[in-house]
Design a protein around this motif. Structure first.
Motif, PDB file in Angstrom:
ATOM      1  N   TYR A 210       0.096  -6.386  -0.154  1.00 14.15           N
ATOM      2  CA  TYR A 210      -0.277  -5.628   1.041  1.00 14.15           C
ATOM      3  C   TYR A 210      -0.624  -4.184   0.682  1.00 14.15           C
ATOM      4  O   TYR A 210      -0.440  -3.741  -0.457  1.00 14.15           O
ATOM      5  CB  TYR A 210       0.885  -5.631   2.045  1.00 14.15           C
ATOM      6  CG  TYR A 210       1.408  -7.000   2.402  1.00 14.15           C
ATOM      7  CD1 TYR A 210       0.794  -7.772   3.387  1.00 14.15           C
ATOM      8  CD2 TYR A 210       2.528  -7.529   1.764  1.00 14.15           C
ATOM      9  CE1 TYR A 210       1.271  -9.031   3.733  1.00 14.15           C
ATOM     10  CE2 TYR A 210       3.014  -8.781   2.088  1.00 14.15           C
ATOM     11  CZ  TYR A 210       2.388  -9.527   3.071  1.00 14.15           C
ATOM     12  OH  TYR A 210       2.867 -10.767   3.399  1.00 14.15           O
ATOM     13  N   GLY A 211      -1.116  -3.470   1.685  1.00 13.98           N
ATOM     14  CA  GLY A 211      -1.341  -2.031   1.571  1.00 13.98           C
ATOM     15  C   GLY A 211      -2.271  -1.648   0.443  1.00 13.98           C
ATOM     16  O   GLY A 211      -3.272  -2.309   0.153  1.00 13.98           O
ATOM     17  N   GLY A 212      -1.914  -0.556  -0.237  1.00 11.61           N
ATOM     18  CA  GLY A 212      -2.757  -0.039  -1.308  1.00 11.61           C
ATOM     19  C   GLY A 212      -2.841  -0.944  -2.516  1.00 11.61           C
ATOM     20  O   GLY A 212      -3.723  -0.771  -3.366  1.00 11.61           O
ATOM     21  N   LEU A 213      -1.929  -1.912  -2.585  1.00  9.35           N
ATOM     22  CA  LEU A 213      -1.943  -2.823  -3.729  1.00  9.35           C
ATOM     23  C   LEU A 213      -3.128  -3.783  -3.665  1.00  9.35           C
ATOM     24  O   LEU A 213      -3.562  -4.298  -4.697  1.00  9.35           O
ATOM     25  CB  LEU A 213      -0.626  -3.612  -3.771  1.00  9.35           C
ATOM     26  CG  LEU A 213      -0.254  -4.301  -5.084  1.00  9.35           C
ATOM     27  CD1 LEU A 213      -0.258  -3.325  -6.249  1.00  9.35           C
ATOM     28  CD2 LEU A 213       1.113  -4.969  -4.958  1.00  9.35           C
ATOM     29  N   PRO A 215      -6.502  -3.287  -2.864  1.00  9.37           N
ATOM     30  CA  PRO A 215      -7.690  -2.872  -3.649  1.00  9.37           C
ATOM     31  C   PRO A 215      -7.348  -2.505  -5.098  1.00  9.37           C
ATOM     32  O   PRO A 215      -8.221  -2.539  -5.969  1.00  9.37           O
ATOM     33  CB  PRO A 215      -8.204  -1.646  -2.896  1.00  9.37           C
ATOM     34  CG  PRO A 215      -7.002  -1.092  -2.211  1.00  9.37           C
ATOM     35  CD  PRO A 215      -6.156  -2.280  -1.838  1.00  9.37           C
ATOM     36  N   ALA A 216      -6.085  -2.145  -5.361  1.00 11.14           N
ATOM     37  CA  ALA A 216      -5.715  -1.677  -6.689  1.00 11.14           C
ATOM     38  C   ALA A 216      -5.347  -2.809  -7.644  1.00 11.14           C
ATOM     39  O   ALA A 216      -5.353  -2.611  -8.860  1.00 11.14           O
ATOM     40  CB  ALA A 216      -4.536  -0.701  -6.595  1.00 11.14           C
ATOM     41  N   TYR A 217      -5.054  -3.997  -7.107  1.00 11.48           N
ATOM     42  CA  TYR A 217      -4.527  -5.061  -7.950  1.00 11.48           C
ATOM     43  C   TYR A 217      -5.576  -5.569  -8.932  1.00 11.48           C
ATOM     44  O   TYR A 217      -6.730  -5.783  -8.588  1.00 11.48           O
ATOM     45  CB  TYR A 217      -4.022  -6.226  -7.102  1.00 11.48           C
ATOM     46  CG  TYR A 217      -3.382  -7.330  -7.928  1.00 11.48           C
ATOM     47  CD1 TYR A 217      -2.124  -7.155  -8.472  1.00 11.48           C
ATOM     48  CD2 TYR A 217      -4.054  -8.518  -8.187  1.00 11.48           C
ATOM     49  CE1 TYR A 217      -1.536  -8.138  -9.251  1.00 11.48           C
ATOM     50  CE2 TYR A 217      -3.474  -9.515  -8.954  1.00 11.48           C
ATOM     51  CZ  TYR A 217      -2.216  -9.316  -9.489  1.00 11.48           C
ATOM     52  OH  TYR A 217      -1.647 -10.299 -10.260  1.00 11.48           O
ATOM     53  N   LYS A 229      -8.482 -13.062  -1.060  1.00 12.19           N
ATOM     54  CA  LYS A 229      -8.127 -12.291   0.125  1.00 12.19           C
ATOM     55  C   LYS A 229      -8.017 -13.255   1.299  1.00 12.19           C
ATOM     56  O   LYS A 229      -8.955 -13.999   1.596  1.00 12.19           O
ATOM     57  CB  LYS A 229      -9.175 -11.219   0.400  1.00 12.19           C
ATOM     58  CG  LYS A 229      -8.786 -10.264   1.527  1.00 12.19           C
ATOM     59  CD  LYS A 229      -9.774  -9.108   1.656  1.00 12.19           C
ATOM     60  CE  LYS A 229      -9.621  -8.128   0.505  1.00 12.19           C
ATOM     61  NZ  LYS A 229     -10.445  -6.911   0.701  1.00 12.19           N
ATOM     62  N   TYR A 256       6.135  -3.252  -7.644  1.00 17.46           N
ATOM     63  CA  TYR A 256       5.230  -3.309  -6.497  1.00 17.46           C
ATOM     64  C   TYR A 256       5.954  -2.959  -5.197  1.00 17.46           C
ATOM     65  O   TYR A 256       5.304  -2.642  -4.184  1.00 17.46           O
ATOM     66  CB  TYR A 256       4.622  -4.710  -6.351  1.00 17.46           C
ATOM     67  CG  TYR A 256       3.736  -5.138  -7.504  1.00 17.46           C
ATOM     68  CD1 TYR A 256       3.137  -4.216  -8.347  1.00 17.46           C
ATOM     69  CD2 TYR A 256       3.491  -6.486  -7.737  1.00 17.46           C
ATOM     70  CE1 TYR A 256       2.328  -4.615  -9.398  1.00 17.46           C
ATOM     71  CE2 TYR A 256       2.670  -6.902  -8.781  1.00 17.46           C
ATOM     72  CZ  TYR A 256       2.103  -5.967  -9.613  1.00 17.46           C
ATOM     73  OH  TYR A 256       1.299  -6.383 -10.642  1.00 17.46           O
ATOM     74  N   ASP A 259       5.147  -3.715  -1.070  1.00 15.25           N
ATOM     75  CA  ASP A 259       3.766  -4.198  -0.969  1.00 15.25           C
ATOM     76  C   ASP A 259       3.594  -5.590  -1.567  1.00 15.25           C
ATOM     77  O   ASP A 259       2.479  -6.110  -1.606  1.00 15.25           O
ATOM     78  CB  ASP A 259       2.810  -3.229  -1.667  1.00 15.25           C
ATOM     79  CG  ASP A 259       2.547  -1.983  -0.826  1.00 15.25           C
ATOM     80  OD1 ASP A 259       2.819  -2.029   0.397  1.00 15.25           O
ATOM     81  OD2 ASP A 259       2.088  -0.979  -1.392  1.00 15.25           O
TER      82      ASP A 259
END
Length: 286
Positions: A210-213, A215-217, A229, A256, A259
């Motif tokens: 979830y969250g910022g993870l 797009p960053a994963y 997704k 993590y 998230d």
């Protein structure tokens, strides 16, 4: 007054002088920003800059010596293999891949039992070893598959063993062990008659990010078997990861934080959930 005893005169062709000046610049022998041949000669005389033998060995000689090094290593004659490796390391003719190979050999643990373990793994030969855990308990394991894995500045032997006593992992992963190489008892690694496996046992774990993870994963190569997704509002990423140890899986995902939610299988979700509850209670009760 002259500088008797401190100056010499040498006759050089212009191309030789240019080469000496280039060497002086290469080794930072300068006067201001200009090459200083006198400094270069003085450094050679005082042996602060050492001369090496001509780098004119043919590649066939280099390759033959490297094959000899590998053969000696395979036979367990490690000290002789090290001597050849050190000889080769000082040669300028080595290719970049071979130099990297030699340096890796000299940098790693090359004790005889370690070489023996690597040889058994390479040949697919089951073996037994003795292992002392952190509580100084001595264990005997019969290994049917193994691979050496670097983690946290240490090297571990991930292996499938007949023995499951003392395992704290899931029943499906009870045969898998992670052994610190420096705790394997020396001179007690022997081959056994058994069948070699092609991999460790594994289970597939599903987790939602979830969250910022989202797009960053970045997918973990060799571990994540599916990343997709499943929601855009809010964004949710579903990751299916194949694991061989719940301990190392937990170590990987706990950073993590909130998230990351482990969805299944239920036993793994319960394990991670219990850790999260224990952490929150520790903070709430302090």
């Amino acid at each position: 007054m002259g500088r008797k005893g401190r100056s010499i005169t040498i006759s050089l062709e212009e191309k030789d002088k240019a080469q000496l000046e280039a060497l002086a610049l290469e080794y930072d022998m300068t006067w201001g920003d200009r090459a200083n041949i006198s400094k270069l000669i003085e450094a050679i005389a005082r042996k602060t800059l050492k001369l090496a033998n001509n780098h004119d060995w043919p590649m066939v000689r280099i390759e033959a010596l490297n094959k000899a090094r590998i053969a000696l290593e395979d036979k367990g004659e490690v000290q002789d293999a090290i001597l050849i490796a050190e000889l080769l390391r000082d040669r300028g003719e080595l290719s970049i891949p071979m130099r990297r190979e030699i340096e890796n050999f000299l940098d790693r643990d090359v004790r005889p039992w370690r070489v023996q373990v690597e040889r058994y793994i390479k040949r697919g030969q089951p073996f037994q070893l003795s292992y002392q855990d952190a509580a100084e308990n001595l264990w005997q394991f019969t290994v049917h598959y193994a691979e050496i894995v670097p983690r946290d500045d240490r090297e571990y032997l991930d292996c499938w063993c007949e023995e499951t006593e003392g395992s704290k992992d899931l029943p499906e992963l009870a045969h898998n062990r992670t052994l610190r190489l420096d705790r394997i008892t020396e001179a007690d690694v022997t081959k056994v008659k058994a069948s070699w496996r092609d991999r460790l046992d594994a289970v597939d774990v599903e987790m939602h990010l979830y969250g910022g993870l989202v797009p960053a994963y970045r997918s973990k190569q060799g571990a994540d078997i599916n990343v997709e997704k499943i929601s855009t509002s809010p964004p949710v990423l579903k990751v299916t990861r194949r694991i061989t140890s719940t301990f190392w899986f937990q170590r990987a995902i706990l950073p993590y934080g909130a998230d990351c939610e482990v969805v299944g299988p239920p036993a793994v979700r319960q394990m991670v959930g219990d850790i999260a509850i224990a952490m929150s209670q520790r903070y709430l009760n302090s």
